[in-house]
Write a protein that holds these residues in place. Structure first.
Motif, PDB file in Angstrom:
ATOM      1  N   GLU A  19      19.631  69.981 -67.668  1.00  0.00           N
ATOM      2  CA  GLU A  19      19.638  71.374 -67.229  1.00  0.00           C
ATOM      3  C   GLU A  19      18.880  72.284 -68.192  1.00  0.00           C
ATOM      4  N   GLY A  20      18.366  71.724 -69.275  1.00  0.00           N
ATOM      5  CA  GLY A  20      17.629  72.517 -70.256  1.00  0.00           C
ATOM      6  C   GLY A  20      18.481  73.124 -71.348  1.00  0.00           C
ATOM      7  N   ASN A  21      19.770  72.747 -71.416  1.00  0.00           N
ATOM      8  CA  ASN A  21      20.660  73.255 -72.465  1.00  0.00           C
ATOM      9  C   ASN A  21      20.393  72.531 -73.778  1.00  0.00           C
ATOM     10  N   LEU A  22      20.417  73.265 -74.868  1.00  0.00           N
ATOM     11  CA  LEU A  22      20.187  72.710 -76.194  1.00  0.00           C
ATOM     12  C   LEU A  22      21.523  72.407 -76.865  1.00  0.00           C
ATOM     13  N   HIS A  23      21.645  71.184 -77.404  1.00  0.00           N
ATOM     14  CA  HIS A  23      22.864  70.749 -78.099  1.00  0.00           C
ATOM     15  C   HIS A  23      22.477  70.361 -79.523  1.00  0.00           C
ATOM     16  N   LYS A  24      22.996  71.097 -80.517  1.00  0.00           N
ATOM     17  CA  LYS A  24      22.632  70.840 -81.910  1.00  0.00           C
ATOM     18  C   LYS A  24      23.815  70.452 -82.789  1.00  0.00           C
ATOM     19  N   GLU A  25      24.989  71.016 -82.504  1.00  0.00           N
ATOM     20  CA  GLU A  25      26.178  70.784 -83.339  1.00  0.00           C
ATOM     21  C   GLU A  25      26.878  69.522 -82.870  1.00  0.00           C
ATOM     22  N   GLY A  26      27.281  68.677 -83.815  1.00  0.00           N
ATOM     23  CA  GLY A  26      27.963  67.453 -83.431  1.00  0.00           C
ATOM     24  C   GLY A  26      28.915  66.958 -84.496  1.00  0.00           C
ATOM     25  N   VAL A  27      29.550  65.827 -84.176  1.00  0.00           N
ATOM     26  CA  VAL A  27      30.492  65.184 -85.088  1.00  0.00           C
ATOM     27  C   VAL A  27      30.202  63.690 -85.080  1.00  0.00           C
ATOM     28  N   MET A  28      30.168  63.112 -86.276  1.00  0.00           N
ATOM     29  CA  MET A  28      30.008  61.667 -86.424  1.00  0.00           C
ATOM     30  C   MET A  28      31.203  61.146 -87.215  1.00  0.00           C
ATOM     31  N   ARG A  29      31.751  60.039 -86.759  1.00  0.00           N
ATOM     32  CA  ARG A  29      32.881  59.427 -87.476  1.00  0.00           C
ATOM     33  C   ARG A  29      32.362  58.277 -88.343  1.00  0.00           C
ATOM     34  N   LEU A  30      33.175  57.887 -89.302  1.00  0.00           N
ATOM     35  CA  LEU A  30      32.834  56.717 -90.108  1.00  0.00           C
ATOM     36  C   LEU A  30      32.775  55.487 -89.213  1.00  0.00           C
ATOM     37  N   ALA A  31      31.887  54.587 -89.517  1.00  0.00           N
ATOM     38  CA  ALA A  31      31.744  53.359 -88.745  1.00  0.00           C
ATOM     39  C   ALA A  31      32.800  52.336 -89.164  1.00  0.00           C
ATOM     40  N   THR A  32      33.195  51.515 -88.211  1.00  0.00           N
ATOM     41  CA  THR A  32      34.090  50.392 -88.491  1.00  0.00           C
ATOM     42  C   THR A  32      33.254  49.114 -88.524  1.00  0.00           C
ATOM     43  N   ALA A  33      33.871  48.028 -88.949  1.00  0.00           N
ATOM     44  CA  ALA A  33      33.175  46.742 -88.935  1.00  0.00           C
ATOM     45  C   ALA A  33      32.761  46.391 -87.507  1.00  0.00           C
ATOM     46  N   ALA A  34      33.628  46.671 -86.545  1.00  0.00           N
ATOM     47  CA  ALA A  34      33.317  46.380 -85.142  1.00  0.00           C
ATOM     48  C   ALA A  34      32.101  47.169 -84.661  1.00  0.00           C
ATOM     49  N   ASP A  35      31.959  48.417 -85.131  1.00  0.00           N
ATOM     50  CA  ASP A  35      30.799  49.221 -84.749  1.00  0.00           C
ATOM     51  C   ASP A  35      29.494  48.559 -85.187  1.00  0.00           C
TER      52      ASP A  35
END
Length: 121
Positions: A19-35
């Protein structure tokens, strides 16, 4: 002492949705072994090892703007500057446990920390 497992970030350019919306703010979690292990069984990774980073980021980014879901299709459509930023951010929080880096002012030699999760520290 509580272990911080989620880190906020701001993309340099941002993801533009259909739709043309800009997304800049986010959250990242720590990775696990499974990731880190599970994507190795994905046929896209066996065909192209570089795809591992796309799957990995899709697994650990829990929020990006107002998007309801983060998946490999979104990661594939990121601008290259944002993709490189997220790869570096991933390495920093998973290796160092923080998005902050030590810095020194070249003029006055003052030591301080810069938070790479947000432009301007």
């Amino acid at each position: 002492m509580n272990l911080q497992t989620e880190f906020e970030f701001t993309l340099p350019r941002g993801y533009v949705d259909k739709e043309g919306n800009l997304h800049k703010e986010g959250v990242m979690r720590l990775a696990t072994a499974a990731d880190e292990i599970a994507p190795l069984r994905d046929p896209r990774v066996t065909a192209n090892q570089a795809y591992l980073a796309i799957i990995l980021l899709a697994r650990v980014i829990t929020q990006l703007g107002s998007l309801p879901d983060i998946n490999t299709g979104i990661i594939e459509k990121l601008f290259s500057a944002d993709f490189a930023y997220l790869q570096d951010f991933y390495r920093r929080i998973n290796e160092n446990g923080t998005a902050k880096v030590a810095a020194t002012c070249p003029e006055c030699s003052h030591n301080f920390e810069v938070d790479l999760g947000h432009p301007g520290g």
